[in-house]
Design an enzyme around this catalytic site. Structure first.
Site, mmCIF file in Angstrom:
data_model
loop_
_atom_site.group_PDB
_atom_site.id
_atom_site.type_symbol
_atom_site.label_atom_id
_atom_site.label_comp_id
_atom_site.label_asym_id
_atom_site.label_seq_id
_atom_site.Cartn_x
_atom_site.Cartn_y
_atom_site.Cartn_z
ATOM 1 N N HIS A 57 0.830 -1.192 0.000
ATOM 2 C CA HIS A 57 0.000 0.000 0.000
ATOM 3 C C HIS A 57 0.874 1.254 0.000
ATOM 4 C CE1 HIS A 57 -3.844 -2.059 1.780
ATOM 5 N NE2 HIS A 57 -3.495 -2.527 0.605
ATOM 6 N N GLU A 59 1.005 3.941 1.874
ATOM 7 C CA GLU A 59 1.586 4.385 3.148
ATOM 8 C C GLU A 59 2.841 3.571 3.455
ATOM 9 O OE1 GLU A 59 -1.463 3.541 2.457
ATOM 10 O OE2 GLU A 59 -2.954 4.560 3.676
ATOM 11 N N CYS A 92 -1.893 -0.649 7.339
ATOM 12 C CA CYS A 92 -1.152 0.621 7.300
ATOM 13 C C CYS A 92 -1.217 1.326 8.649
ATOM 14 C CB CYS A 92 -1.717 1.520 6.197
ATOM 15 S SG CYS A 92 -1.351 0.876 4.564
ATOM 16 N N ARG A 192 -8.526 1.845 -22.031
ATOM 17 C CA ARG A 192 -8.404 0.417 -21.677
ATOM 18 C C ARG A 192 -7.422 0.223 -20.525
ATOM 19 N NH1 ARG A 192 -7.949 -2.363 -27.676
ATOM 20 N NH2 ARG A 192 -10.150 -2.130 -28.237
ATOM 21 N N ASP A 208 -15.762 -7.857 -35.569
ATOM 22 C CA ASP A 208 -14.667 -6.870 -35.524
ATOM 23 C C ASP A 208 -13.306 -7.495 -35.232
ATOM 24 O OD1 ASP A 208 -16.362 -4.862 -36.086
ATOM 25 O OD2 ASP A 208 -16.601 -4.163 -34.022
ATOM 26 N N LEU A 212 -8.666 -6.075 -27.764
ATOM 27 C CA LEU A 212 -9.169 -5.480 -26.518
ATOM 28 C C LEU A 212 -8.102 -5.236 -25.450
ATOM 29 C CD1 LEU A 212 -12.567 -7.387 -26.062
ATOM 30 C CD2 LEU A 212 -12.191 -5.187 -27.144
ATOM 31 N N ARG A 215 -2.166 -1.361 -26.223
ATOM 32 C CA ARG A 215 -0.908 -1.604 -26.933
ATOM 33 C C ARG A 215 -0.007 -0.367 -26.955
ATOM 34 N NH1 ARG A 215 -4.882 -4.263 -29.597
ATOM 35 N NH2 ARG A 215 -5.030 -2.957 -31.441
ATOM 36 N N GLU A 300 -17.322 -1.862 -24.784
ATOM 37 C CA GLU A 300 -16.876 -1.441 -26.127
ATOM 38 C C GLU A 300 -17.779 -1.898 -27.260
ATOM 39 O OE1 GLU A 300 -13.023 -1.117 -27.586
ATOM 40 O OE2 GLU A 300 -12.051 -1.018 -25.641
ATOM 41 N N SER A 308 -28.641 -2.526 -24.407
ATOM 42 C CA SER A 308 -29.059 -3.237 -23.189
ATOM 43 C C SER A 308 -28.600 -2.498 -21.937
ATOM 44 C CB SER A 308 -28.471 -4.652 -23.144
ATOM 45 O OG SER A 308 -28.798 -5.349 -24.293
#
Ligand code: AOF
Ligand code: ZN
Length: 364
Positions: A57, A59, A92, A192, A208, A212, A215, A300, A308
């Site tokens: 974490h 801290e 912490c 992304r 398509d 996903l 890059r 996407e 929906s």
């Protein structure tokens, strides 16, 4: 400017730089400020960010680097209330209590029920002065997905649409077209990297053929988990998505009782969640994602999925990238028929020109 506000502002500035890098934990930034007794001299002597993968974490990172001196006072500034549960490591709060930190200032109270005010209480009970709630308007925005996850068991849902001027996402059904420009593509890759998971329907995978992932050099390792919704599991197994499931975790939600197909798809190292017909609802699916730690979900496509989510009232933010050309008649609409009885209004938050395209951001 008030010193507490000044230093919390710095934590918020740095916090924005590490969004999307700490899954499954929230990003946190901490600073340690050393002051003389009169508080006329103050300087930042250490800082820390939540590490990749969520631990250590923030801290703990800040505390690791510091050497405490005699006759000085130490304040720890942090964007989120310090945790008090021992999870993968000591909490912490417990770490802070072993040091010379005599004051803690934080912005947002941690909505995680294991902490939620207890961190603050424990520090106070042990003689540490605590000030909470500094600049929460800003941190509430940054932590909005985390808050939704911890309080409402769902992620923040961001819909990203890449369309023509007349809001079409393809020139005709079952066809894939590049509509927006290369700069938009880069922005989408940043989105992304900031998201914990990205979700698409089966048509997007089959038509398509996206990867996903992110890059952009340096950000690749922050690619999101990929989620595919496919009731019948009728996915083209030669799609790009199935080529690197070992590197990019992939989860498919489907209907039960398709054992043969599941066997075949499991060879691709994907995780399959089987739901019965009654449970195959967006509200259940996003609850499952929240359980996996997803706080920010990027949706996407395609059009049926966008519709929906909108019909279910499950959209917190809409990001619409629009090109400068019209598609017209045969084109596929980004959004289809909406339930008439639902009033869907969003607030405009941002509008910019990206060369010959635009980016519009709207929120609930
Ligand atoms: C902090 N500082 O930098 C972060 C915190 O899985 P664990 O054990 O690491 O605990 C995760 C929880 O810790 C998370 O839900 C949230 O309450 C807190 N995150 N807390 O003090 C940090 N990332
Ligand atoms: Zn902690």
């Amino acid at each position: 400017m008030d010193l507490d506000i000044k230093y919390i502002k710095i934590t918020i500035f740095l916090l924005k730089k590490i969004i999307g890098t700490t899954f499954p934990n929230p990003p946190v930034v901490s600073l340690i400020v050393e002051s003389n007794k009169k508080k006329t001299l103050n300087k930042i002597v250490s800082f820390g960010c939540t590490f990749e993968g969520g631990r250590p974490h923030a801290e703990a990172v800040a505390l690791r680097k510091i050497i405490f001196k005699k006759n000085f006072l130490y304040t720890l500034y942090t964007s989120l209330e310090p945790c008090c549960h021992s999870g993968r490591d000591e909490s912490c709060v417990s770490k802070i209590l072993k040091t010379k930190i005599n004051r803690v200032v934080f912005s947002l109270r941690d909505p995680d029920k294991r902490v939620n005010g207890l961190g603050e209480k424990l520090l106070r009970n042990n003689g540490v002065a605590v000030v909470g709630g500094i600049l929460t308007e800003e941190t509430k925005k940054i932590y909005s997905g985390y808050i939704l996850n911890r309080k409402f068991h769902r992620p923040k849902i961001i819909i990203k649409i890449g369309s023509s001027l007349d809001t079409k996402i393809a020139s005709k059904p079952n066809k894939s077209d590049r509509i927006t420009n290369d700069q938009v593509k880069k922005i989408v890759h940043v989105l992304r990297s900031e998201a914990d998971a990205v979700l698409v329907g089966k048509k997007t995978v089959n038509i398509d053929n996206p990867r996903l992932n992110c890059r952009i050099e340096g950000l690749k390792k922050f690619s999101p988990i990929r989620i595919i919704l496919s009731k019948k599991l009728d996915l083209n197994l030669n799609s790009n998505i199935f080529k690197n499931c070992k590197i990019s975790p992939t989860i498919i939600f489907t209907l039960k009782n398709q054992n043969q197909k599941i066997k075949k798809i499991s060879e691709k190292k994907v995780k399959v969640f089987m739901l019965n017909k009654r449970m195959f609802k967006l509200s259940n699916i996003i609850e499952e994602l929240a359980k996996l730690g997803v706080c920010n979900l990027l949706v996407e496509g395609g059009g049926e999925i966008f519709t929906s989510f909108l019909n279910e009232g499950l959209v917190d933010r809409l990001i619409i990238f629009r090109s400068n050309s019209l598609i017209g008649g045969m084109g596929v609409n980004a959004i289809n028929v909406l339930n008439k009885n639902k009033k869907l209004t969003f607030k405009h938050k941002h509008l910019s020109i990206i060369r010959n395209n635009t980016m519009e951001i709207l929120e609930k």
